[in-house]
Design a protein around this motif. Structure first.
Motif, PDB file in Angstrom:
ATOM      1  N   LYS A 195      20.793  -3.251  -9.107  1.00  0.00           N
ATOM      2  CA  LYS A 195      20.634  -1.813  -9.372  1.00  0.00           C
ATOM      3  C   LYS A 195      19.646  -1.515 -10.492  1.00  0.00           C
ATOM      4  N   ASP A 196      19.367  -2.489 -11.359  1.00  0.00           N
ATOM      5  CA  ASP A 196      18.414  -2.269 -12.456  1.00  0.00           C
ATOM      6  C   ASP A 196      17.029  -2.836 -12.156  1.00  0.00           C
ATOM      7  N   GLU A 197      16.831  -3.374 -10.955  1.00  0.00           N
ATOM      8  CA  GLU A 197      15.546  -3.955 -10.579  1.00  0.00           C
ATOM      9  C   GLU A 197      14.600  -2.867 -10.062  1.00  0.00           C
ATOM     10  N   ARG A 198      13.299  -3.091 -10.210  1.00  0.00           N
ATOM     11  CA  ARG A 198      12.316  -2.088  -9.790  1.00  0.00           C
ATOM     12  C   ARG A 198      12.378  -1.804  -8.295  1.00  0.00           C
ATOM     13  N   LEU A 199      12.664  -2.832  -7.498  1.00  0.00           N
ATOM     14  CA  LEU A 199      12.654  -2.652  -6.038  1.00  0.00           C
ATOM     15  C   LEU A 199      13.986  -2.164  -5.484  1.00  0.00           C
ATOM     16  N   PHE A 200      14.941  -1.848  -6.352  1.00  0.00           N
ATOM     17  CA  PHE A 200      16.280  -1.451  -5.892  1.00  0.00           C
ATOM     18  C   PHE A 200      16.217  -0.288  -4.892  1.00  0.00           C
ATOM     19  N   LEU A 201      15.540   0.798  -5.235  1.00  0.00           N
ATOM     20  CA  LEU A 201      15.540   1.972  -4.358  1.00  0.00           C
ATOM     21  C   LEU A 201      14.756   1.710  -3.070  1.00  0.00           C
ATOM     22  N   LEU A 202      13.712   0.896  -3.137  1.00  0.00           N
ATOM     23  CA  LEU A 202      12.993   0.518  -1.918  1.00  0.00           C
ATOM     24  C   LEU A 202      13.935  -0.224  -0.971  1.00  0.00           C
ATOM     25  N   ILE A 203      14.668  -1.194  -1.498  1.00  0.00           N
ATOM     26  CA  ILE A 203      15.595  -1.988  -0.679  1.00  0.00           C
ATOM     27  C   ILE A 203      16.707  -1.099  -0.122  1.00  0.00           C
ATOM     28  N   PHE A 204      17.178  -0.151  -0.937  1.00  0.00           N
ATOM     29  CA  PHE A 204      18.226   0.753  -0.477  1.00  0.00           C
ATOM     30  C   PHE A 204      17.725   1.640   0.663  1.00  0.00           C
ATOM     31  N   VAL A 205      16.510   2.144   0.541  1.00  0.00           N
ATOM     32  CA  VAL A 205      15.924   2.999   1.587  1.00  0.00           C
ATOM     33  C   VAL A 205      15.737   2.205   2.880  1.00  0.00           C
ATOM     34  N   ILE A 206      15.300   0.955   2.775  1.00  0.00           N
ATOM     35  CA  ILE A 206      15.142   0.101   3.962  1.00  0.00           C
ATOM     36  C   ILE A 206      16.473  -0.042   4.687  1.00  0.00           C
ATOM     37  N   LEU A 207      17.532  -0.324   3.922  1.00  0.00           N
ATOM     38  CA  LEU A 207      18.856  -0.491   4.523  1.00  0.00           C
ATOM     39  C   LEU A 207      19.369   0.819   5.115  1.00  0.00           C
ATOM     40  N   ASP A 303       2.093  -5.576  -2.493  1.00  0.00           N
ATOM     41  CA  ASP A 303       1.746  -6.470  -1.402  1.00  0.00           C
ATOM     42  C   ASP A 303       3.017  -6.689  -0.580  1.00  0.00           C
ATOM     43  N   PRO A 304       3.005  -6.387   0.729  1.00  0.00           N
ATOM     44  CA  PRO A 304       4.220  -6.537   1.536  1.00  0.00           C
ATOM     45  C   PRO A 304       4.849  -7.916   1.458  1.00  0.00           C
ATOM     46  N   ASP A 305       4.023  -8.969   1.460  1.00  0.00           N
ATOM     47  CA  ASP A 305       4.576 -10.326   1.390  1.00  0.00           C
ATOM     48  C   ASP A 305       5.253 -10.580   0.042  1.00  0.00           C
ATOM     49  N   TRP A 306       4.702  -9.997  -1.017  1.00  0.00           N
ATOM     50  CA  TRP A 306       5.327 -10.145  -2.331  1.00  0.00           C
ATOM     51  C   TRP A 306       6.699  -9.482  -2.341  1.00  0.00           C
ATOM     52  N   VAL A 307       6.826  -8.324  -1.706  1.00  0.00           N
ATOM     53  CA  VAL A 307       8.106  -7.618  -1.650  1.00  0.00           C
ATOM     54  C   VAL A 307       9.162  -8.493  -0.981  1.00  0.00           C
ATOM     55  N   SER A 308       8.794  -9.137   0.135  1.00  0.00           N
ATOM     56  CA  SER A 308       9.732 -10.019   0.842  1.00  0.00           C
ATOM     57  C   SER A 308      10.147 -11.192  -0.033  1.00  0.00           C
ATOM     58  N   LYS A 309       9.170 -11.770  -0.728  1.00  0.00           N
ATOM     59  CA  LYS A 309       9.476 -12.910  -1.602  1.00  0.00           C
ATOM     60  C   LYS A 309      10.380 -12.478  -2.758  1.00  0.00           C
ATOM     61  N   LYS A 310      10.097 -11.295  -3.330  1.00  0.00           N
ATOM     62  CA  LYS A 310      10.893 -10.818  -4.450  1.00  0.00           C
ATOM     63  C   LYS A 310      12.334 -10.543  -4.018  1.00  0.00           C
ATOM     64  N   PHE A 311      12.498 -10.029  -2.812  1.00  0.00           N
ATOM     65  CA  PHE A 311      13.843  -9.793  -2.283  1.00  0.00           C
ATOM     66  C   PHE A 311      14.621 -11.115  -2.207  1.00  0.00           C
ATOM     67  N   LYS A 312      13.963 -12.147  -1.715  1.00  0.00           N
ATOM     68  CA  LYS A 312      14.605 -13.466  -1.640  1.00  0.00           C
ATOM     69  C   LYS A 312      14.962 -13.969  -3.036  1.00  0.00           C
TER      70      LYS A 312
END
Length: 396
Positions: A195-207, A303-312
């Motif tokens: 919840k405190d990560e920068r990509l939190f809301l992006l990941i939430f919107v995807i879900l 970068d889309p690939d970076w987003v996937s890697k960061k999620f992992k």
């Protein structure tokens, strides 16, 4: 147009027979720079190349052109006809895999057979990944075969071939892969952890909307209608090679879709808007102006690939089961089915082009409907009355 090798003095020339605008025959002498003695073979090679260049300028294809060369010509033509993202997909696949393979074979366009193409598919299925050396999947090879079909369709249109050698090419049988997804409990654990990560809301919107990565990263502010409480999926951002490509369209017509915006989701986008305004003020003149929602503090796109890697990375750091970013889309579908929504609802929510795609992917998750079907059959036929009791005697 035809050309011949002719001597003049001590030098060899290529003599090209042409017709002017009045359809009158004329000749053009092109110096080869070669001595007339001992250079006939080299001059003949130059003659063939000049013939080819003249034919290509006139929109003609010489009969001795190789399959690899014609693919390059096809790519150039396609560049003018299709959107940049589709073109990049064709270009990267052709230049990395198909063209190098057939350049080594030196097969002429008119000589390519079904066996040549089948051998290519078979070899790539065993050892086609340029990075790992592993075999390519049937899904990936289907993209290769699609390029073959398009190339030979163009060749047939130009009447350079009459039969399509792709017709009987077979792809390896696809292995059914086990689908990974998170249930509601796992999703809540995930969001609590990040919840405190920068990509939190992006990941939430995807879900929440079951978006593809390209659709989420392609969200612009014109997609968010705060007044009418709507979100429209109409832009995409993808990676090809090392380049991020943007497109003002979706994967298919059915991928263009409109979602209702709940008060909760309006709040999410309002938070993102306020964040963007703060970061723009901090960066001042260094801010990269654009309309995209999800991006770095200075405005340049993820970068889309970076987003996937960061999620992992998030999953590994928090000791969570590792799934792909795309598996959040599957998680969304499983939540809908678990809450009694029908396959057609899932199709519409995810933007599938046809209901069969939804059934093929998620049919095995629709357990509630199957359980209800089983109960209906059992209520119609009381199987217990026909089963033996614990002693082995038939029930009465």
């Amino acid at each position: 147009m035809s050309a011949t090798v002719q001597p003049k003095g001590n030098k060899l020339y290529i003599v090209v027979d042409l017709k002017d605008e009045n359809n009158k025959r004329k000749q053009k002498w092109i110096p080869t720079g070669l001595s007339r003695y001992g250079n006939q073979r080299r001059a003949e090679e130059m003659r063939k190349e000049i013939e080819r260049e003249y034919d290509l300028k006139k929109g003609l294809i010489p009969t001795n052109i190789t399959f690899a060369e014609f693919i390059k010509i096809w790519l150039e033509d396609k560049k003018k006809e299709i959107d940049i993202i589709t073109y990049r997909g064709y270009e990267n696949l052709a230049e990395a895999q198909i063209i190098p393979y057939f350049e080594k074979k030196k097969i002429r366009l008119t000589d390519v057979t079904y066996q040549d193409l089948q051998k290519y598919i078979d070899e790539k299925s065993k050892k086609g990944n340029l990075r790992t050396g592993a075999g390519l999947s049937p899904k990936t090879l289907k993209s290769h075969l699609n390029i073959f079909r398009l190339v030979f369709k163009e060749a047939k249109k130009r009447k350079f071939i009459f039969d399509d050698p792709c017709e009987f090419v077979k792809l390896p049988k696809a292995q059914k892969k086990e689908m990974n997804f998170y249930n509601a409990e796992e999703l809540n654990t995930l969001f609590e952890a990040i919840k405190d990560e920068r990509l939190f809301l992006l990941i939430f919107v995807i879900l929440h909307f079951g978006l593809r990565r390209s659709e989420a990263l392609g969200l612009k502010w014109d997609a968010v209608d705060f007044k009418n409480n709507k979100l429209t999926i109409k832009h995409t951002v993808v990676t090809y090679g090392n380049k991020v490509e943007k497109k003002d369209s979706t994967k298919t017509d059915s991928s263009y879709r409109v979602y209702p915006l709940s008060e909760e989701m309006k709040m999410v986008f309002q938070i993102l808007k306020e964040q963007e305004e703060r970061e723009r003020a901090i960066c001042k003149g260094d801010y990269i102006e654009n309309d995209y929602i999800f991006k770095w503090p200075d405005g340049h796109l993820y970068d889309p690939d970076w987003v996937s890697k960061k999620f992992k990375d998030y999953l590994i750091e928090n000791n969570l089961p590792v799934i792909r970013l795309h598996d959040l889309r599957h998680s969304c579908a499983s939540l809908l089915l678990a809450n009694d929504f029908q396959m057609y609802d899932v199709k519409e929510w995810l933007g599938h082009s046809g209901i069969q795609i939804t059934i093929d992917i998620y049919g095995h998750l629709d357990t509630k409907r199957k359980n209800k079907a089983q109960e209906s059959i059992q209520n119609s036929v009381n199987v217990r009355s026909f089963l033996p009791d614990s002693t082995g005697n038939m029930a009465v």
